[in-house]
Design a protein around this motif. Structure first.
Motif, short mmCIF file in Angstrom:
data_model
loop_
_atom_site.label_atom_id
_atom_site.label_comp_id
_atom_site.label_asym_id
_atom_site.label_seq_id
_atom_site.Cartn_x
_atom_site.Cartn_y
_atom_site.Cartn_z
N LEU A 13 0.86 -1.19 0.00
CA LEU A 13 0.00 0.00 0.00
C LEU A 13 0.89 1.23 0.00
CD1 LEU A 13 -2.38 -1.08 2.94
CD2 LEU A 13 -2.75 -1.46 0.50
N LYS A 14 0.83 2.02 -1.09
CA LYS A 14 1.66 3.22 -1.16
C LYS A 14 0.78 4.47 -1.03
CE LYS A 14 3.35 6.87 -3.60
NZ LYS A 14 2.81 7.82 -4.58
N PHE A 15 1.17 5.39 -0.17
CA PHE A 15 0.44 6.64 0.02
C PHE A 15 1.33 7.81 -0.37
CE2 PHE A 15 -1.55 3.48 2.60
CZ PHE A 15 -2.91 3.72 2.43
N GLY A 16 0.82 8.68 -1.25
CA GLY A 16 1.61 9.79 -1.78
C GLY A 16 1.61 11.00 -0.86
N GLY A 17 2.25 12.07 -1.33
CA GLY A 17 2.49 13.26 -0.53
C GLY A 17 1.23 13.89 0.07
N THR A 18 0.17 14.05 -0.75
CA THR A 18 -1.04 14.67 -0.21
C THR A 18 -1.69 13.77 0.82
OG1 THR A 18 -1.35 15.40 -2.49
CG2 THR A 18 -3.10 15.95 -0.95
N TRP A 227 -2.25 4.74 -3.44
CA TRP A 227 -3.29 5.64 -2.92
C TRP A 227 -2.84 7.08 -3.12
CZ3 TRP A 227 -7.96 4.11 -0.50
CH2 TRP A 227 -8.12 2.73 -0.37
N THR A 228 -3.70 7.87 -3.80
CA THR A 228 -3.31 9.24 -4.11
C THR A 228 -4.49 10.19 -3.91
OG1 THR A 228 -2.30 10.61 -5.84
CG2 THR A 228 -3.65 8.79 -6.61
N ASP A 229 -4.47 11.34 -4.59
CA ASP A 229 -5.50 12.35 -4.33
C ASP A 229 -6.53 12.42 -5.45
OD1 ASP A 229 -3.95 13.40 -6.32
OD2 ASP A 229 -3.34 15.21 -5.24
N ILE A 230 -6.61 11.37 -6.27
CA ILE A 230 -7.58 11.35 -7.38
C ILE A 230 -8.03 9.90 -7.56
CG2 ILE A 230 -5.77 11.12 -9.16
CD1 ILE A 230 -7.49 13.08 -10.89
N ASP A 231 -9.26 9.74 -8.12
CA ASP A 231 -9.84 8.40 -8.15
C ASP A 231 -9.33 7.57 -9.34
OD1 ASP A 231 -11.06 10.16 -9.84
OD2 ASP A 231 -13.07 9.37 -9.56
N GLY A 232 -8.02 7.46 -9.46
CA GLY A 232 -7.43 6.58 -10.47
C GLY A 232 -6.91 7.32 -11.67
N MET A 233 -6.52 6.55 -12.69
CA MET A 233 -6.00 7.12 -13.94
C MET A 233 -7.18 7.72 -14.72
SD MET A 233 -3.34 7.37 -16.05
CE MET A 233 -2.10 6.09 -15.86
N HIS A 234 -7.06 8.98 -15.10
CA HIS A 234 -8.11 9.61 -15.90
C HIS A 234 -7.77 9.51 -17.39
CE1 HIS A 234 -10.71 12.05 -12.95
NE2 HIS A 234 -10.23 10.97 -12.35
N ASN A 235 -8.80 9.73 -18.20
CA ASN A 235 -8.62 9.60 -19.66
C ASN A 235 -7.80 10.74 -20.25
OD1 ASN A 235 -10.80 11.46 -19.16
ND2 ASN A 235 -11.15 11.41 -21.36
N PRO A 238 -6.11 15.87 -15.83
CA PRO A 238 -7.11 16.72 -15.15
C PRO A 238 -6.57 18.09 -14.76
CG PRO A 238 -6.36 14.97 -13.69
CD PRO A 238 -5.72 14.71 -15.02
N ARG A 239 -5.25 18.27 -14.84
CA ARG A 239 -4.70 19.60 -14.51
C ARG A 239 -4.98 20.61 -15.63
NH1 ARG A 239 1.28 17.65 -13.53
NH2 ARG A 239 0.62 16.43 -15.35
N TYR A 240 -5.23 20.10 -16.84
CA TYR A 240 -5.41 21.02 -17.97
C TYR A 240 -6.75 20.87 -18.67
CZ TYR A 240 -0.40 20.91 -17.29
OH TYR A 240 0.83 20.95 -16.72
N ALA A 263 1.71 11.11 -17.63
CA ALA A 263 0.58 11.03 -16.69
C ALA A 263 1.16 11.03 -15.28
CB ALA A 263 -0.26 9.78 -16.95
N LYS A 264 1.09 12.18 -14.61
CA LYS A 264 1.85 12.38 -13.37
C LYS A 264 1.42 11.43 -12.26
CE LYS A 264 3.11 15.74 -9.93
NZ LYS A 264 2.30 16.14 -8.78
N ILE A 265 0.24 10.85 -12.38
CA ILE A 265 -0.24 9.96 -11.32
C ILE A 265 0.73 8.80 -11.08
CG2 ILE A 265 -1.75 8.67 -12.92
CD1 ILE A 265 -3.74 8.42 -10.55
P1 ADP Z 1 1.11 11.53 -5.12
O1 ADP Z 1 1.65 12.67 -4.32
O2 ADP Z 1 0.01 10.79 -4.42
O3 ADP Z 1 2.16 10.65 -5.69
P2 ADP Z 1 0.88 12.93 -7.65
O4 ADP Z 1 0.66 14.40 -7.50
O5 ADP Z 1 2.25 12.48 -7.98
O6 ADP Z 1 0.33 12.23 -6.33
O7 ADP Z 1 -0.11 12.32 -8.76
C1 ADP Z 1 -1.49 12.60 -8.69
C2 ADP Z 1 -1.84 13.75 -9.61
O8 ADP Z 1 -1.54 13.38 -10.97
C3 ADP Z 1 -3.29 14.11 -9.66
O9 ADP Z 1 -3.65 14.99 -8.62
C4 ADP Z 1 -3.46 14.73 -11.07
O10 ADP Z 1 -3.45 16.13 -11.03
C5 ADP Z 1 -2.21 14.29 -11.82
N1 ADP Z 1 -2.49 13.62 -13.10
C6 ADP Z 1 -1.92 13.92 -14.29
N2 ADP Z 1 -2.39 13.14 -15.26
C7 ADP Z 1 -3.31 12.31 -14.70
C8 ADP Z 1 -4.17 11.29 -15.20
N3 ADP Z 1 -4.16 10.93 -16.49
N4 ADP Z 1 -4.99 10.68 -14.32
C9 ADP Z 1 -5.01 11.02 -13.02
N5 ADP Z 1 -4.22 11.98 -12.48
C10 ADP Z 1 -3.38 12.63 -13.31
#
Ligand code: ADP
Ligand code: ASP
Ligand code: MG
Length: 454
Positions: A13-18, A227-235, A238-240, A263-265
């Motif tokens: 289980l990995k938890f990111g910065g947020t 585990w991060t701050d968004i509900d998975g990989m988006h299509n 989402p930043r742009y 894809a920064k996730i």
């Molecule tokens: P963590 O600190 O948990 O590692 P990151 O900030 O590295 O989190 O990655 C999560 C962020 O990645 C999201 O908040 C979102 O803005 C960004 N992101 C960029 N592209 C995507 C994508 N295709 N799907 C989901 N998140 C994305």
């Protein structure tokens, strides 16, 4: 924990910065960790913003701005103290946390600007994960949840090419875990490791995902959960782009392409160890634990376009040579220049008189250009972005490629790469056009239902 490595029992289980970035969030993470009955290894990032602060401190020390560096250290110290004050209910935990924080902060205060080395920078950057994991261990202890903190510096090892040494890591980690037969929850730091000279090093920014994937692979885990701050990989990013949506499942290959192309996730390399040992990766939202998230696994196949990502800071190099291009061995000579300067090529296209290549690491650009000048005339273009479209591109069902390019209207495209793999089409545009391109593609490929279901 008595781990039978042939049976997939373990969760990583990995938890990111947020997720570990505030008192409230640390408590959420504790609840999530405690909700799993399986044996587990928890990988934590530094609290959000801390690695950036540590990088700033390191840069200030490097440039002899000691007063400014100490001001940043004071702010970080205060931040940690406030977290400790609010996180713990008992005096004992609060006291232990302060001893740990003071110890790690004093290490920072001792670094001097004179003979500042890369090694010291790596030590400074490691502090964020060391502090967050210690705080979390104390939190679980106070909540009377059994757990053991193990240091990533005792097992995470990279080789001379900065690649993880999976066999070494496996041997060391199994040995450490076998020392705690009754323990079923381990905590460790993401991002940090040791290099071939046994010095503290790291897996590059965002590297905690990579740590989780490496650990999941070597322990033959049941699943790796990021585990991060968004509900998975988006299509789409989402930043742009507005109106993006979470993808329920995706193949390793597609996820690897998207991570590599921006894809920064996910950290760019993080999918590879999990893919090689076929360990499913589940992307989950710490703040919406009930949301499905995205499952990355082998079986996930699609006959549609999955997602779009963009990678910035790309430089294109064009080599024009009327004499040599068609001669055999010419491309080989060009590749040798890049190999010699340890610079990876992302995209390549050729014509009868020219070859264009892209790189994202420009530290050796001058030497590369000067070595290439012997082959022909050289043009260098910077501030470019690669747009990557992942999905079942090769089938080209319902004219996917036509839809892609007709969506882009008047956007000039500098290079196109198609057919290198079955699940990626990528092209190069000016970074100033990136946001428009991501939005136009979202509109043309996903919001237009006839294409989304192609
Ligand atoms: P963590 O600190 O948990 O590692 P990151 O900030 O590295 O989190 O990655 C999560 C962020 O990645 C999201 O908040 C979102 O803005 C960004 N992101 C960029 N592209 C995507 C994508 N295709 N799907 C989901 N998140 C994305
Ligand atoms: N803390 C490191 C960073 O900010 C690693 C990570 O969060 O994955 O890059
Ligand atoms: Mg990350």
């Amino acid at each position: 924990m008595q781990q039978n490595y042939n049976v997939k029992t373990m969760l990583v289980l990995k938890f990111g910065g947020t997720s570990v970035g505030s008192v409230e969030n640390l408590k959420k993470v504790a609840q999530i960790v405690e909700s799993f009955d399986e044996p587990k290894l928890v990988v934590l990032s530094a609290m959000s913003g801390v690695t950036n602060t540590l990088q700033k401190i390191s840069n200030l020390l490097k440039s002899n701005q000691v007063l400014e560096a100490h001001e940043e250290m004071d702010l970080l110290h205060q931040k940690y103290k406030k977290v400790a004050q609010e996180l713990f209910d008992t005096n004992n935990s609060f006291y232990d946390a302060n001893v740990m924080i003071n110890y790690n902060m004093n290490l920072l205060y001792e670094y001097k600007e004179t003979d500042f080395t890369d090694g010291i920078e790596k030590l400074i950057l490691a502090q964020g994960e060391i502090v967050s994991t210690n705080l979390f261990q104390l939190l679980l202890q106070e909540r009377e949840s059994s757990s053991t903190l193990i240091s990533a510096l005792d097992f995470m090892q990279i080789d001379k090419n900065k690649e993880p040494q999976l066999d070494v890591i496996q041997g060391r980690l199994e040995k450490i875990i076998s020392n705690y037969k009754k323990e079923s929850t381990f905590i460790t730091q993401g991002f940090i490791c040791r290099n071939i000279a046994n010095q503290v090093d790291n897996l590059q920014r965002g590297g905690s995902d990579y740590t989780a994937s490496i650990i999941g692979a070597v322990l033959n885990a049941k699943e790796i959960q990021i585990w991060t701050d968004i509900d998975g990989m988006h299509n789409n990013d989402p930043r742009y782009v507005d109106n993006t949506f979470s993808i329920e499942e995706i193949s390793f290959d597609e996820a690897a392409e998207l991570a590599y192309f921006g894809a920064k996730i996910l950290h760019p390399q993080s999918i590879i160890p999990a893919k090689e040992r076929n360990i499913p990766v589940l992307l989950k939202n710490t703040f919406k634990p009930d949301a499905k998230g995205t499952l990355i696994h082998n079986a996930a196949k699609t006959n549609a376009i999955r997602a779009i990502a963009a990678k910035d800071n790309i430089t294109a190099i064009k080599i024009k040579s009327y004499r040599m291009l068609m001669a055999y061995g010419f491309l080989n000579k060009i590749f040798e220049v890049f190999e010699q300067h340890q610079t990876a090529i992302d995209m390549i296209t050729t014509s009868e008189v020219a070859v264009s290549l892209t790189i994202d690491n420009t530290t050796k650009l001058n030497q590369i250009v000067s070595d290439l000048e012997g082959f022909g005339s050289i043009e260098v273009d910077s501030d470019l972005s690669i747009i990557c479209i992942a999905g079942d591109i090769a089938q080209n069902k319902k004219g996917i490629t036509a839809k892609i390019f007709s969506s882009l209207q008047d956007i000039p495209i500098r290079m196109i790469s198609y057919g290198g793999s079955n699940y990626n089409l990528s092209f190069l545009v000016k970074t100033s056009d990136k946001v428009s391109v991501l939005n136009l593609l979202n509109q043309g490929l996903f919001l237009n239902t006839t294409v989304a279901s192609a």
